[in-house]
Design an enzyme around this catalytic site. Structure first.
Site, PDB file in Angstrom:
ATOM      1  N   CYS A 160       0.842  -1.201   0.000  1.00 46.24           N
ATOM      2  CA  CYS A 160       0.000   0.000   0.000  1.00 46.24           C
ATOM      3  C   CYS A 160       0.875   1.249   0.000  1.00 46.24           C
ATOM      4  O   CYS A 160       1.885   1.320   0.698  1.00 46.24           O
ATOM      5  CB  CYS A 160      -0.897  -0.010   1.236  1.00 46.24           C
ATOM      6  N   GLN A 284      -5.251  11.426  15.005  1.00 42.83           N
ATOM      7  CA  GLN A 284      -5.238  11.717  13.570  1.00 42.83           C
ATOM      8  C   GLN A 284      -4.260  10.786  12.863  1.00 42.83           C
ATOM      9  O   GLN A 284      -3.192  10.495  13.397  1.00 42.83           O
ATOM     10  CB  GLN A 284      -4.823  13.167  13.334  1.00 42.83           C
ATOM     11  N   ASP A 382     -14.285  19.909  16.817  1.00 45.59           N
ATOM     12  CA  ASP A 382     -13.706  18.988  15.828  1.00 45.59           C
ATOM     13  C   ASP A 382     -14.545  17.715  15.811  1.00 45.59           C
ATOM     14  O   ASP A 382     -14.095  16.652  16.231  1.00 45.59           O
ATOM     15  CB  ASP A 382     -12.249  18.694  16.241  1.00 45.59           C
ATOM     16  N   CYS A 409     -13.717  17.109   9.013  1.00 46.70           N
ATOM     17  CA  CYS A 409     -13.209  16.161   8.017  1.00 46.70           C
ATOM     18  C   CYS A 409     -14.271  15.888   6.967  1.00 46.70           C
ATOM     19  O   CYS A 409     -14.125  14.967   6.170  1.00 46.70           O
ATOM     20  CB  CYS A 409     -12.759  14.867   8.684  1.00 46.70           C
TER      21      CYS A 409
HETATM   22  N1  SAH Z   1      -9.899  16.783  18.232  1.00 44.48           N
HETATM   23  C1  SAH Z   1      -9.398  15.439  18.340  1.00 44.48           C
HETATM   24  C2  SAH Z   1     -10.442  14.383  18.040  1.00 44.48           C
HETATM   25  C3  SAH Z   1     -11.234  14.590  16.823  1.00 44.48           C
HETATM   26  S1  SAH Z   1     -12.100  13.157  16.301  1.00 44.48           S
HETATM   27  C4  SAH Z   1      -8.177  15.233  17.479  1.00 44.48           C
HETATM   28  O1  SAH Z   1      -7.884  16.031  16.593  1.00 44.48           O
HETATM   29  O2  SAH Z   1      -7.480  14.250  17.683  1.00 44.48           O
HETATM   30  C5  SAH Z   1     -13.692  13.391  16.934  1.00 44.48           C
HETATM   31  C6  SAH Z   1     -13.794  13.008  18.367  1.00 44.48           C
HETATM   32  O3  SAH Z   1     -15.148  13.238  18.750  1.00 44.48           O
HETATM   33  C7  SAH Z   1     -13.490  11.541  18.671  1.00 44.48           C
HETATM   34  O4  SAH Z   1     -12.525  11.475  19.708  1.00 44.48           O
HETATM   35  C8  SAH Z   1     -14.844  10.983  19.148  1.00 44.48           C
HETATM   36  O5  SAH Z   1     -14.705  10.014  20.166  1.00 44.48           O
HETATM   37  C9  SAH Z   1     -15.514  12.238  19.667  1.00 44.48           C
HETATM   38  N2  SAH Z   1     -16.991  12.238  19.696  1.00 44.48           N
HETATM   39  C10 SAH Z   1     -17.857  11.644  18.830  1.00 44.48           C
HETATM   40  N3  SAH Z   1     -19.127  11.961  19.157  1.00 44.48           N
HETATM   41  C11 SAH Z   1     -19.056  12.761  20.241  1.00 44.48           C
HETATM   42  C12 SAH Z   1     -20.029  13.413  21.057  1.00 44.48           C
HETATM   43  N4  SAH Z   1     -21.332  13.285  20.788  1.00 44.48           N
HETATM   44  N5  SAH Z   1     -19.621  14.166  22.087  1.00 44.48           N
HETATM   45  C13 SAH Z   1     -18.293  14.314  22.371  1.00 44.48           C
HETATM   46  N6  SAH Z   1     -17.327  13.725  21.640  1.00 44.48           N
HETATM   47  C14 SAH Z   1     -17.692  12.950  20.600  1.00 44.48           C
END
Ligand code: SAH
Length: 454
Positions: A160, A284, A382, A409
């Site tokens: 890959c 990420q 995010d 994303c």
């Molecule tokens: N900001 C972080 C994570 C982004 S990914 C980074 O950049 O690494 C999105 C995150 O949202 C994940 O960790 C997921 O577990 C969380 N998530 C999903 N649904 C959610 C909700 N309803 N409330 C709070 N967090 C949530």
């Protein structure tokens, strides 16, 4: 509540690791924010190298996108035609970037100017998380690879072009060991067998490597010898975990982790902070571009050291901790308990005293804060691919931060959510796409909104 749903995004349950395997944000948000599970489509073979097998660099006028020129000819991934992971693999990288720019502009133009996408200098082998599924081919040989797009058929993958090379080598060793240790390969149709998936995560800065063996049941026969044989071949592996997934589900990971070797997590460094990453926590998948993304997000917030900041959907606390260096205090909110535990350890280990984390649904938590009359100066958000919820955004509006920095994303749900904010007193100031997922159709965007003065 209109088109928005309150509550937990199930697709991001745990690592958001789902089948069939498409790679996108999953990596995130497809995994993490996700994985094998997130998006995909058909593609052609070929793709990454020029005719003589080398890349040529090219600087764009703004000097930002020093991307390599790649042609559709030359060596490519031998599985590309069947594997659904890289929809854009046959397309030269500069063209991929133009296509993503166009896609983001079409969706976000109503809100203002979209900056030029920031691409990668070397858009290969960028994924720090590699997931393969095990199966047997028609001849009964054990294969490891990805699900063919929109199917549960497994396409063997050995070369890959976007997955970390070392992780691929480790998976190949595990495939060979599975044969010599006579480990039964799980069969989805009969629900019989043991070894289902493997996930390898490598800290690109730390070099630490975590191997997660996803098994149908908790007992790995001859486990000590298996670990010994794997580590003999790859002494660079720092931890090995069994994840038990006994459900007939399309989630890759089950809820139970059993430690076989090492500390059960890896560490990695981003923007000068060190992060602990557990098997079930989101991280990420493209660390090079993650630094670009996070720096842009924090730059957009223009912090002066005094602000109260919220990092919603914070995962292991990455954005919040990087922002905390420039803010008064930070509160991170995250649903996944393992990620919150990682975030708390991360804050301690980086000696950050002005950040705390709460576990819960971001919408519920913000609603409660808004009801209690609490406020914030800056909100980073995010969310997963499904975007945010009306409850969350309504609460943000009620709390009235001066700035909202939205990291997304999925430009479609971003456009939907920006429309909500625009209707409720926030103006979009800047939008920056970042290519976190070369060779796929996915694109990340960071967006600054500010509260309109009344
Ligand atoms: N900001 C972080 C994570 C982004 S990914 C980074 O950049 O690494 C999105 C995150 O949202 C994940 O960790 C997921 O577990 C969380 N998530 C999903 N649904 C959610 C909700 N309803 N409330 C709070 N967090 C949530």
């Amino acid at each position: 509540m209109g088109e928005y749903k309150k509550a937990v995004d199930k697709s991001f349950n745990k690592n958001s690791e789902r089948r069939p395997s498409n790679r996108g944000p999953a990596g995130r948000k497809s995994s993490d924010k996700g994985l094998a599970g997130r998006k995909a489509a058909g593609e052609k073979a070929g793709g990454w190298k020029t005719g003589d097998g080398r890349f040529t660099g090219r600087k764009t006028s703004d000097g930002k996108n020093n991307v390599k020129k790649q042609s559709v000819n030359g060596g490519g991934c031998s599985s590309a035609k069947k594997c659904g992971g890289c929809q854009y693999q046959s397309i030269p990288y500069e063209k991929q970037l133009r296509m993503k720019q166009k896609m983001v502009e079409e969706l976000l133009r109503p809100f203002g100017k979209v900056e030029k996408i920031i691409g990668m200098k070397d858009p290969k082998y960028y994924r720090n998380k590699v997931h393969h599924v095990f199966a047997r081919d028609q001849k009964g040989q054990i294969i490891a690879g990805n699900y063919q797009v929109n199917s549960h058929r497994v396409v063997p993958v050995s070369d890959c072009l976007i997955e970390d090379k070392k992780s691929q080598e480790i998976i190949e060793t595990i495939r060979q060991l599975a044969k010599s240790f006579k480990i039964r390969i799980y069969d989805e149709d009969t629900d019989y067998g043991l070894l289902r998936h493997v996930m390898v995560r490598r800290g690109f800065t730390s070099g630490e490597i975590m191997v997660i063996l996803v098994l149908r049941s908790p007992i790995l026969p001859s486990k000590n010898n298996f670990v010994k044989a794997l580590r003999e071949k790859h002494p660079e592996i720092t931890t090995i975990v069994i994840n038990v997934n006994d459900k007939r589900t399309n989630m890759v990971l089950g809820s139970r982790d059993i430690l076989l070797y090492g500390p059960g997590f890896i560490k990695d460094t981003l923007c000068g902070c060190t992060f602990r990453i557990s098997p079930q926590s989101f991280y990420q998948v493209n660390p090079v571009q993650t630094e670009v993304l996070y720096r842009k997000a924090v730059e957009y917030a223009e912090l002066n050291g005094k602000e109260t900041v919220i990092d919603a959907y914070c995962g292991i606390g990455t954005i919040g901790m990087i922002a905390a260096k420039h803010a008064g205090k930070v509160l991170g909110i995250e649903l996944n308990g393992d990620a919150v535990r990682d975030a708390c350890v991360n804050a301690r280990e980086n000696q950050m005293r002005n950040i705390q984390f709460e576990q819960g649904d971001a919408g519920d938590y913000m609603q409660e804060m808004a009801m209690m009359g609490e406020s914030a100066d800056v909100v980073f958000m995010d969310p997963p691919r499904s975007g945010s919820t009306e409850i969350f955004m309504e609460s943000v509006v009620k709390m009235g931060p001066k700035k909202v920095v939205y990291v997304s994303c999925n430009p479609e749900t971003l456009a939907r959510d920006l429309a909500y904010f625009a209707k409720h007193g926030y103006a979009v100031k800047k939008m920056q796409p970042v290519d976190m997922f070369p060779a796929t159709e996915h694109v990340e965007t960071v967006c600054l909104m500010s509260r309109k003065e009344k």
